[in-house]
Design an enzyme around this catalytic site. Structure first.
Site, mmCIF file in Angstrom:
data_model
loop_
_atom_site.group_PDB
_atom_site.id
_atom_site.type_symbol
_atom_site.label_atom_id
_atom_site.label_comp_id
_atom_site.label_asym_id
_atom_site.label_seq_id
_atom_site.Cartn_x
_atom_site.Cartn_y
_atom_site.Cartn_z
ATOM 1 N N ASP A 76 -0.203 11.901 13.700
ATOM 2 C CA ASP A 76 -0.075 11.066 13.113
ATOM 3 C C ASP A 76 -0.687 10.148 13.352
ATOM 4 O OD1 ASP A 76 -1.460 11.585 9.843
ATOM 5 O OD2 ASP A 76 0.365 10.517 9.185
ATOM 6 N N LYS B 102 8.577 0.096 4.930
ATOM 7 C CA LYS B 102 8.332 1.496 4.519
ATOM 8 C C LYS B 102 9.139 2.171 3.655
ATOM 9 C CE LYS B 102 4.048 2.073 7.020
ATOM 10 N NZ LYS B 102 3.232 2.772 7.717
ATOM 11 N N GLY C 98 0.663 5.444 1.219
ATOM 12 C CA GLY C 98 0.748 6.961 1.779
ATOM 13 C C GLY C 98 0.789 8.045 1.682
ATOM 14 N N GLY C 99 0.690 9.252 1.632
ATOM 15 C CA GLY C 99 0.710 10.912 1.903
ATOM 16 C C GLY C 99 2.352 10.865 1.705
ATOM 17 N N VAL D 265 4.623 1.196 0.904
ATOM 18 C CA VAL D 265 5.077 0.407 2.037
ATOM 19 C C VAL D 265 5.198 -1.314 1.284
ATOM 20 C CG1 VAL D 265 2.563 -0.303 2.739
ATOM 21 C CG2 VAL D 265 4.866 -1.461 4.033
ATOM 22 N N GLY E 60 0.614 -1.029 0.262
ATOM 23 C CA GLY E 60 -0.377 0.064 0.133
ATOM 24 C C GLY E 60 0.410 1.044 0.470
#
Length: 904
Positions: free
Chosen positions: A138, A45, A25-26, A30, A23
């Site tokens: 976060d 990551k 993200g911003g 990963v 996946g």
């Protein structure tokens, strides 16, 4: 993109084999990878290249190194980090569970109890991080992974590292928003340079809001709109979107969402305590044959039956705890999970040199002994070829043998495998000088000099439920001679010898929590005691209004650590012990939200091992077979939430189900349409309510409650109103059942010192009930009226027999007699036509079937097989309608951990 992946594979080829993308993200993508050095799956990551270029590796890695120091059960640890080929990366364990974001996407809002449990794990992780100076910045569902029944917080320190390495302006230039707009505190939204740990508390409020309502408090078409709302708009109260959220929980969430940091909860530890207050203190099923004691005055003959010195000790109040220091002597440092298999792994014990652990594993009632080398060594199963269940392993001082209990006897076995040697118990006359014929021997422990073994003996019960029964602690010399009695006690277990051999610590009460089978983990109040090994001067160390178990001596012999739920979850406490055995000061809490089952300390006092235990119980049904035997493998789930249900009841019209559950914290009474639908909470008292029973007309529900300080019977209207207390007695009244005409209630009480049946009646339509009248004199449990109201079926759970009591002459009639090798009845129910009686029965403490017998008498036959090879356990309770058996199935999980134990 493919070229980028190939570059990454090449850059990390010496350490990691990249298998596939998981996946993105911003800030990062990963990947699933294999760690070549340790041959394990990991998650790698990799920061976006444009972000990595803006950061520079040196400062980023220096900042993220701080987060790598976090070691906590609810923090996903950082294995590795570095720079390779222009890539900045960090490595974490690969968890196969889903993220909280994925769960929300599938299910929407969560059940309240599950939401509180997950929030507690998240806040527990934050409290640990904040204590070490790490702010997450976060917190969001994407950064919470679900592993089993627990939450793991990921990416600690990443957002902080990014911000410290670049500053907000550079991040904006790089096209990355620091944090996620939907979860950012107002001070983050306006780029306040003084952001602290209270930004995480705000994010927890947003997370909680979303778990409870299915949406965050603020949404918008652009990130700027969302950020503006955090600064300028007041969120709707939680209950506007979900009215069933408890008021106290809604208020907790709204305080997290205060605009000014000074108006929020000021510390994650403070927030954690309030969350724990919303969870069940018992975390388990209420015992069926024990008594919680709210004050010392209600405990009768708590220990030392007939021994004057103990009575004198109670009179002078030696167990009243004095004020102690404000901070504990110890703190828990780095933690490591040792076992990960499904099922139970409990009873951890350190070898004398601290290099190995012994523990027991399997399913409740079928446990095996294991020895595992720490630091990457192998595991040896010691009793795989032996019958029975094996518990409570303890090391000999020279580290060559283990002493353990099995089937009511005590054995030793070499630590690397071999033939067990019986020490005491088993066949009559096997050991010279046995305290009495027969009986159960358990809880063995070696003396520090290796010359003696201490153990507990008590009269053989019907099962391994030693509840509230007299017991005796003995010391046996391994060189020969008669065993020496140390002290009489009530329900003693979990012996631990002090390092110098002068004292023995033990537990009085709560044996089911430790030794139960189908009722493993069943919470009951208990106390910890210390007695001189010579038998002099027993001292009560803890109170007895909470679960207090698993004493373990520190190396100086002047401190005991133990497990207690006195403040909510089962955590580890410390208390100082004087040379007399008297406690010095008040027990102090070392952990928060651990839910421990048992602990042990290494001989040098530098390490702690503990098992973490979770427990679920939901309602299932089986169709009654027209012929043959039904199997539990064919059962259908009725409820499927994160909760513990002990007892349920069907309304007479078959439309409604009433049940007790801890789904929203305390054990309360709920009702729900049997066809499905959101349960309605009927009781909200801070103390637990259990065992609902519908009145025949469906207008009232009887139940028993702990709200008076002990168990008493109550009646309320079916919507939860018009509460009426029917019994008020210092002993334990429970398990009410309505007569078919609605004018009588039978219940169980131990007013005479053992469980018997009692009857209350009222005039038709009247509100007042008679005083309880005793019906039985030789034991009685789990009563139910016959459909025609002329008789009551019940069991004598001490021996496992089934009886019928005709109301006309009140002369009990034995229906199912216990014979050698036959199953032991635990509860019994009538068929709808009154011609058949069904009873749930066990062998060796394991529920294994439902049997039927003609109500007029005759042979029994099994109609449902409930033994489950997967390790799920039905409880003692069940009920029937015309076509189905309803019962609860429990699921147990426990794993062993090791932690550093540091002195402050």
């Amino acid at each position: 993109m493919q070229d980028l992946l190939e570059r990454l594979k090449e850059a990390l080829a010496d350490r990691y084999v990249i298998e596939r993308e998981l996946g993105s993200g911003g800030m990062a993508t990963v990947y699933l990878a294999r760690d070549l050095r340790h041959d394990r799956k990991v998650a790698v990551k990799v920061l976006r290249l444009d972000l990595a270029a803006a950061l520079g590796s040196e400062r980023f890695l220096r900042e993220i190194k701080i987060a790598a120091q976090l070691h906590h059960p609810h923090v996903l640890p950082l294995y590795d980090s570095g720079e390779a080929g222009g890539f900045l990366y960090y490595v974490m364990p690969y968890e196969e569970g889903e993220s909280l974001r994925e769960k929300l996407a599938k299910e929407g809002e969560l059940p309240v109890a599950e939401a509180v449990r997950l929030l507690r794990d998240v806040v527990d992780a934050l409290a640990h991080a904040h204590e070490h100076g790490v702010v997450h910045r976060d917190i969001k569902p994407d950064n919470v992974l679900l592993s089993g029944h627990h939450a793991l917080v990921t990416d600690f320190g990443v957002a902080k590292a990014v911000s410290e390495a670049t500053g907000r302006q550079q991040l904006t230039t790089a096209g990355v928003a620091l944090g996620t707009p939907a979860y950012m505190a107002p001070e983050q939204a306006v780029a306040d340079p003084h952001i602290d740990h209270r930004a995480d508390i705000y994010a927890v409020g947003v997370l909680a809001y979303e778990l409870l309502t299915g949406q965050p408090p603020f949404t918008g078409t652009t990130p700027q709109e969302v950020l503006s709302a955090h600064v300028t708009q007041a969120p709707d109260v939680v209950t506007r979107h979900r009215a069933t959220v408890p008021r106290s929980l809604a208020q907790l969430v709204m305080r997290c969402l205060e605009k000014k940091p000074a108006d929020r909860w000021q510390r994650a530890e403070e927030l954690l305590l309030h969350l724990e207050a919303l969870t069940t203190p018992s975390d388990g099923i209420t015992p069926t044959d024990t008594r919680p004691v709210p004050a010392v005055s209600k405990r009768k003959n708590a220990i030392g039956l007939g021994i004057g010195v103990v009575v004198i000790a109670a009179i002078v109040g030696v167990f009243v705890l004095r004020s102690g220091p404000e901070a504990p002597l110890f703190r828990v440092g780095r933690t490591t999970q040792v076992t990960r298999a499904l099922g139970l792994e409990v009873d951890p014990s350190f070898s004398p040199d601290g290099r190995m652990l012994s523990y027991t594993a399997g399913t409740a009632g079928r446990m095996r002994l294991y020895v595992q080398q720490l630091g990457g060594g192998g595991t040896i199963e010691l009793t795989d070829r032996l019958t029975g269940s094996h518990r409570s392993p303890q090391w000999s001082p020279d580290g060559t043998q283990l002493v353990y209990e099995s089937q009511g006897a005590i054995f030793t076995i070499p630590v690397f495998g071999g033939t067990p040697r019986r020490v005491v118990g088993g066949s009559p006359g096997f050991a010279s000088g046995e305290p009495a014929a027969g009986g159960v021997f358990h809880s063995p422990v070696w003396s520090p000099d290796g010359e003696q073994i201490a153990y507990v003996w008590q009269e053989n019960p019907a099962s391994i439920a030693y509840q509230r029964q007299p017991s005796e602690i003995y010391v046996l010399s391994l060189s020969g001679g008669e065993p020496r009695k140390v002290v009489d006690a009530i329900e003693a277990h979990s012996l631990r010898w002090s390092p110098n051999g002068s004292m023995l610590a033990f537990v009085s009460g709560a044996s089911l929590f430790v030794f139960g089978t189908g009722d493993f983990g069943n919470v009951d109040p208990s106390s910890i005691w210390v007695v001189k090994s010579s038998g002099e001067n027993p001292m009560q160390v803890t109170g007895e209004d909470a679960l207090n178990i698993s004493p373990a001596w520190w190396s100086d012999g002047e401190h005991l650590l133990f497990v207690s739920n006195r403040d909510g979850s089962r955590d580890i406490y410390e208390v100082a012990i004087a040379s007399s055995g008297e406690p010095r000061g008040t027990p102090l809490r070392l952990t928060t939200g651990l839910n421990a089952h048992g602990i042990d300390l290494s001989a040098d006092g530098a390490h702690l091992t503990y098992s973490v235990f979770t427990h679920l119980a939901n309602l299932w049904y089986l169709e009654m077979p027209s012929q043959g035997v039904a199997s539990i493998t064919e059962a259908t789930r009725v409820t499927g939430e994160t909760q513990v249900i002990e007892i349920a009841d069907l309304s007479a019209d078959g439309a409604w189900l009433a049940f007790d559950s801890n789904r929203e914290g305390d054990q309360d009474i709920y009702r729900a349409p049997l066809t499905g639908g959101e349960p309605q909470r009927l009781t909200t008292h801070l103390q637990d309510d259990y065992a609902p029973s519908w009145s025949p007309n469906g207008r009232q529900i009887a139940f028993y409650s702990l709200r008076t300080g002990n168990r008493d019977v109550f009646v309320m209207s079916a919507d939860g109103g018009a509460l009426q207390q029917l019994t008020d007695h210092p002993d334990q009244d429970r398990l009410p059942d309505w007569s078919p005409d609605g004018n009588a209630i039978v219940f169980v009480s131990d007013r005479t010192g053992q469980q018997e049946l009692y009857l209350m009646t009222r005039e038709p339509g009247a509100a007042e009930w008679s005083r309880p009248e005793q019906l039985t004199t030789k034991g009685g449990f789990s009563p139910q009226w016959s459909p025609d109201g002329t008789a009551i079926v019940y069991v004598d759970d001490r021996v496992g027999s089934v009886w019928v009591l005709p109301l006309e002459n009140r002369q009990p009639r034995l229906l199912v007699e216990v014979e050698e090798g036959s199953p032991l009845a635990q509860s019994a129910r009538w068929s709808q036509d009154g011609n058949t009686i069904y009873y749930i029965a066990s062998m060796g403490g394991e529920v294994h079937g439902i049997w039927s017998v003609p109500a007029s008498g005759g042979p029994s036959r099994m109609v449902a097989q409930l033994g489950d090879p997967s390790g799920r356990f039905p409880t003692w309770w069940f009920t029937v309608d015309g076509t189905r058996f309803y019962f609860t199935i429990q699921e147990f999980e426990a794993n062993v951990w090791v932690a550093e134990l540091l002195t402050r």
